[in-house]
Design a protein around this motif. Structure first.
Motif, PDB file in Angstrom:
ATOM      1  N   ILE A 166       2.900   6.090   4.292  1.00 51.99           N
ATOM      2  CA  ILE A 166       3.730   4.884   4.364  1.00 51.99           C
ATOM      3  C   ILE A 166       2.964   3.735   5.021  1.00 51.99           C
ATOM      4  CG2 ILE A 166       5.781   3.881   5.433  1.00 51.99           C
ATOM      5  CD1 ILE A 166       7.188   6.545   5.017  1.00 51.99           C
ATOM      6  N   ILE A 167       2.264   4.018   6.113  1.00 54.65           N
ATOM      7  CA  ILE A 167       1.492   2.973   6.789  1.00 54.65           C
ATOM      8  C   ILE A 167       0.390   2.443   5.880  1.00 54.65           C
ATOM      9  CG2 ILE A 167      -0.074   2.514   8.716  1.00 54.65           C
ATOM     10  CD1 ILE A 167       1.571   4.499  10.368  1.00 54.65           C
ATOM     11  N   SER A 168      -0.303   3.339   5.195  1.00 55.45           N
ATOM     12  CA  SER A 168      -1.353   2.912   4.269  1.00 55.45           C
ATOM     13  C   SER A 168      -0.785   2.061   3.139  1.00 55.45           C
ATOM     14  CB  SER A 168      -2.075   4.137   3.698  1.00 55.45           C
ATOM     15  OG  SER A 168      -2.651   4.913   4.722  1.00 55.45           O
ATOM     16  N   LEU A 169       0.377   2.450   2.634  1.00 55.22           N
ATOM     17  CA  LEU A 169       1.016   1.679   1.568  1.00 55.22           C
ATOM     18  C   LEU A 169       1.422   0.297   2.064  1.00 55.22           C
ATOM     19  CD1 LEU A 169       2.200   1.522  -1.301  1.00 55.22           C
ATOM     20  CD2 LEU A 169       4.287   2.571  -0.412  1.00 55.22           C
ATOM     21  N   LEU A 170       1.982   0.220   3.273  1.00 60.05           N
ATOM     22  CA  LEU A 170       2.385  -1.068   3.830  1.00 60.05           C
ATOM     23  C   LEU A 170       1.181  -1.986   4.046  1.00 60.05           C
ATOM     24  CD1 LEU A 170       5.101  -0.012   6.444  1.00 60.05           C
ATOM     25  CD2 LEU A 170       5.461  -1.162   4.248  1.00 60.05           C
ATOM     26  N   ILE A 171       0.080  -1.443   4.559  1.00 61.35           N
ATOM     27  CA  ILE A 171      -1.125  -2.248   4.772  1.00 61.35           C
ATOM     28  C   ILE A 171      -1.693  -2.720   3.444  1.00 61.35           C
ATOM     29  CG2 ILE A 171      -3.521  -2.130   5.560  1.00 61.35           C
ATOM     30  CD1 ILE A 171      -2.596  -0.449   7.876  1.00 61.35           C
ATOM     31  N   GLU A 172      -1.632  -1.861   2.433  1.00 63.81           N
ATOM     32  CA  GLU A 172      -2.104  -2.259   1.106  1.00 63.81           C
ATOM     33  C   GLU A 172      -1.257  -3.390   0.540  1.00 63.81           C
ATOM     34  OE1 GLU A 172      -3.328  -0.042  -3.100  1.00 63.81           O
ATOM     35  OE2 GLU A 172      -2.429   1.080  -1.446  1.00 63.81           O
ATOM     36  N   ILE A 173       0.062  -3.304   0.738  1.00 68.92           N
ATOM     37  CA  ILE A 173       0.955  -4.364   0.252  1.00 68.92           C
ATOM     38  C   ILE A 173       0.726  -5.660   1.026  1.00 68.92           C
ATOM     39  CG2 ILE A 173       3.368  -5.072   0.087  1.00 68.92           C
ATOM     40  CD1 ILE A 173       4.068  -2.134  -0.460  1.00 68.92           C
ATOM     41  N   ILE A 174       0.558  -5.552   2.356  1.00 70.94           N
ATOM     42  CA  ILE A 174       0.325  -6.737   3.177  1.00 70.94           C
ATOM     43  C   ILE A 174      -0.973  -7.421   2.788  1.00 70.94           C
ATOM     44  CG2 ILE A 174      -0.190  -7.523   5.532  1.00 70.94           C
ATOM     45  CD1 ILE A 174       1.779  -5.374   6.526  1.00 70.94           C
ATOM     46  N   SER A 175      -2.031  -6.633   2.572  1.00 62.24           N
ATOM     47  CA  SER A 175      -3.306  -7.224   2.188  1.00 62.24           C
ATOM     48  C   SER A 175      -3.221  -7.875   0.813  1.00 62.24           C
ATOM     49  CB  SER A 175      -4.391  -6.153   2.189  1.00 62.24           C
ATOM     50  OG  SER A 175      -4.128  -5.165   1.209  1.00 62.24           O
ATOM     51  N   TRP A 176      -2.482  -7.248  -0.104  1.00 59.48           N
ATOM     52  CA  TRP A 176      -2.287  -7.850  -1.428  1.00 59.48           C
ATOM     53  C   TRP A 176      -1.529  -9.168  -1.316  1.00 59.48           C
ATOM     54  CZ3 TRP A 176       2.317  -8.959  -3.939  1.00 59.48           C
ATOM     55  CH2 TRP A 176       2.222  -9.293  -5.280  1.00 59.48           C
ATOM     56  N   TRP A 177      -0.566  -9.213  -0.400  1.00 59.97           N
ATOM     57  CA  TRP A 177       0.240 -10.421  -0.227  1.00 59.97           C
ATOM     58  C   TRP A 177      -0.533 -11.537   0.471  1.00 59.97           C
ATOM     59  CZ3 TRP A 177       2.776 -12.355   4.429  1.00 59.97           C
ATOM     60  CH2 TRP A 177       3.655 -13.412   4.169  1.00 59.97           C
ATOM     61  N   LEU A 178      -1.394 -11.162   1.436  1.00 55.77           N
ATOM     62  CA  LEU A 178      -2.138 -12.163   2.189  1.00 55.77           C
ATOM     63  C   LEU A 178      -3.318 -12.728   1.420  1.00 55.77           C
ATOM     64  CD1 LEU A 178      -2.233 -10.587   5.776  1.00 55.77           C
ATOM     65  CD2 LEU A 178      -0.842 -12.514   4.994  1.00 55.77           C
ATOM     66  N   ASP A 179      -3.925 -11.916   0.564  1.00 58.49           N
ATOM     67  CA  ASP A 179      -5.126 -12.347  -0.145  1.00 58.49           C
ATOM     68  C   ASP A 179      -4.800 -12.583  -1.614  1.00 58.49           C
ATOM     69  OD1 ASP A 179      -7.620 -12.946  -1.027  1.00 58.49           O
ATOM     70  OD2 ASP A 179      -8.573 -11.088  -0.360  1.00 58.49           O
ATOM     71  N   PRO A 180      -4.639 -13.835  -2.036  1.00 57.58           N
ATOM     72  CA  PRO A 180      -4.296 -14.120  -3.445  1.00 57.58           C
ATOM     73  C   PRO A 180      -5.368 -13.671  -4.417  1.00 57.58           C
ATOM     74  CG  PRO A 180      -3.964 -16.051  -2.031  1.00 57.58           C
ATOM     75  CD  PRO A 180      -4.726 -15.056  -1.228  1.00 57.58           C
ATOM     76  N   ARG A 181      -6.623 -13.519  -3.953  1.00 56.80           N
ATOM     77  CA  ARG A 181      -7.710 -13.140  -4.864  1.00 56.80           C
ATOM     78  C   ARG A 181      -7.522 -11.746  -5.429  1.00 56.80           C
ATOM     79  NH1 ARG A 181     -12.510 -14.130  -0.785  1.00 56.80           N
ATOM     80  NH2 ARG A 181     -10.963 -12.992   0.462  1.00 56.80           N
ATOM     81  N   THR A 182      -6.813 -10.883  -4.713  1.00 54.64           N
ATOM     82  CA  THR A 182      -6.648  -9.500  -5.162  1.00 54.64           C
ATOM     83  C   THR A 182      -5.457  -9.310  -6.099  1.00 54.64           C
ATOM     84  OG1 THR A 182      -5.262  -8.947  -3.271  1.00 54.64           O
ATOM     85  CG2 THR A 182      -7.634  -8.687  -3.005  1.00 54.64           C
ATOM     86  N   ARG A 183      -4.635 -10.345  -6.245  1.00 52.52           N
ATOM     87  CA  ARG A 183      -3.389 -10.138  -6.994  1.00 52.52           C
ATOM     88  C   ARG A 183      -3.622  -9.945  -8.475  1.00 52.52           C
ATOM     89  NH1 ARG A 183       0.599 -14.566  -3.956  1.00 52.52           N
ATOM     90  NH2 ARG A 183       0.217 -13.749  -1.861  1.00 52.52           N
ATOM     91  N   GLY A 184      -4.586 -10.599  -9.009  1.00 55.45           N
ATOM     92  CA  GLY A 184      -4.856 -10.426 -10.411  1.00 55.45           C
ATOM     93  C   GLY A 184      -5.719  -9.239 -10.738  1.00 55.45           C
ATOM     94  N   LYS A 185      -6.245  -8.559  -9.681  1.00 53.56           N
ATOM     95  CA  LYS A 185      -7.171  -7.445  -9.891  1.00 53.56           C
ATOM     96  C   LYS A 185      -6.497  -6.104  -9.751  1.00 53.56           C
ATOM     97  CE  LYS A 185     -10.997 -10.189  -8.010  1.00 53.56           C
ATOM     98  NZ  LYS A 185     -12.060 -10.246  -6.978  1.00 53.56           N
ATOM     99  N   GLN A 186      -5.272  -6.088  -9.203  1.00 55.42           N
ATOM    100  CA  GLN A 186      -4.631  -4.793  -8.954  1.00 55.42           C
ATOM    101  C   GLN A 186      -4.119  -4.198 -10.252  1.00 55.42           C
ATOM    102  OE1 GLN A 186      -4.809  -3.382  -6.167  1.00 55.42           O
ATOM    103  NE2 GLN A 186      -5.417  -5.016  -4.796  1.00 55.42           N
TER     104      GLN A 186
END
Length: 329
Positions: free
Chosen positions: A309-329
């Motif tokens: 759960i913690i890993s999933l939350l950090i992954e979601i937070i990083s995806w939300w904070l960094d717009p560059r990763t949104r199109g790559k996921q």
């Protein structure tokens, strides 16, 4: 407006983000199911009979067989696994303790606050110390302080966490008398004071990797074009460092902390045993010694779910904070 909203809803980024989130949740569930299955079967490979542990060394074979029947240990493995899964999904528990008869969930809930507080203190200490050391090293690149900050944490990477705990006890508890040797103090002040040295021990294992990661990211950002432009515009170096460089460098380190959270939890359980703290770690070791299957399974499963759960939350937070990763996921 309706056309614009329809266009946004049909945008590739929106579809990708939604499918990525669903895929991340599915991956987390698959990992939890694999851990649940592995925990059930691996623990039964460990030598030792819980029935004999309960009845004692001089118990008769008939008494042991009756106890195994009472505990359901004489059933086929597939039937025991079915009961395990049914109890887990219907009661949110792995059953009652074989030794005490108490619910596993109640035993873990009783010990969890101390362990969670220790993990939280260790995370805060690790992040604060790593932040200070990484900033100082990045702003003094290739100087003596930078070399020391890079070399010393690398040396400490090979030190086992229990050995570090014993050394800190000898130094700060036995010789200097700054901290208690072990146990938990009374009240919030006593609890925080007694958990300080164990928290330092746990944080000790996380600081080196965090420092190296954050320092490398900060050096990369400091050499980027936008930082050079900000400095040329006359913006103070301190503002550039903390408002722009540190903000753009923190995300990979946050991801690294999320990856290492399982090691941090595992280290915490070991450190609890070293310092005599009655948390989940001491409960786990005593349950292993007594072959208390339900408690071992419950602790392993709850720890695994927490890590996922913690890993999933950090992954979601990083995806939300960094717009560059949104199109790559």
């Amino acid at each position: 407006m309706m056309k614009v909203s329809k266009t946004l809803n049909k945008s590739p980024g929106g579809n990708v983000s939604g499918s990525w989130l669903i895929l991340a949740v599915v991956r987390a569930l698959v990992v939890i199911l694999c851990v649940m299955t592995a925990v059930f079967f691996i623990i039964r490979i460990v030598p030792g009979d819980p029935a004999k542990m309960i009845l004692g060394e001089y118990s008769t074979p008939e008494a042991i067989q009756n106890m195994r029947h009472t505990l359901g240990l004489d059933l086929p493995l597939w039937e025991q696994f079915f009961r395990f899964v049914k109890t887990l999904f219907t009661q949110g528990d792995t059953g009652n303790s074989i030794i005490s008869g108490t619910s596993t969930r109640a035993l873990i809930a009783e010990r969890a606050p101390v362990t969670l507080l220790l993990i939280g203190m260790a995370c805060v200490l690790a992040v604060v110390v790593a932040l200070l050391l990484a900033v100082f090293a990045a702003t003094h690149k290739d100087r003596l302080a930078d070399h020391l900050i890079r070399v010393i944490p690398t040396i400490t990477l090979g030190m086992p966490v229990f050995w570090v705990g014993l050394l800190l006890i000898l130094l700060f508890s036995v010789r200097l008398h700054w901290f208690p040797v072990g146990g938990i103090g009374e009240g919030w002040t006593g609890t925080l004071y007694s958990l300080t040295l164990p928290a330092i021990t746990v944080a000790f294992s996380q600081i080196p990797t965090l420092v190296r990661s954050l320092r490398a990211q900060m050096l990369e950002v400091l050499e980027s074009d936008f930082v050079v432009t900000l400095k040329a515009a006359g913006i103070p170096s301190r503002v550039v460092l903390f408002k722009h460089v540190l903000r753009n460098s923190a995300l990979p380190t946050l991801m690294l902390l999320g990856v290492n959270i399982s090691y941090l939890i595992g280290g915490t359980l070991v450190v609890e045993q070293v310092f005599g703290i009655k948390g989940i770690g001491s409960l786990l070791f005593s349950s292993i010694a007594k072959r208390d299957f339900p408690v071992i399974q419950g602790i392993a499963l709850y720890c695994a779910i927490s890590v996922v759960i913690i890993s999933l939350l950090i992954e979601i937070i990083s995806w939300w904070l960094d717009p560059r990763t949104r199109g790559k996921q």
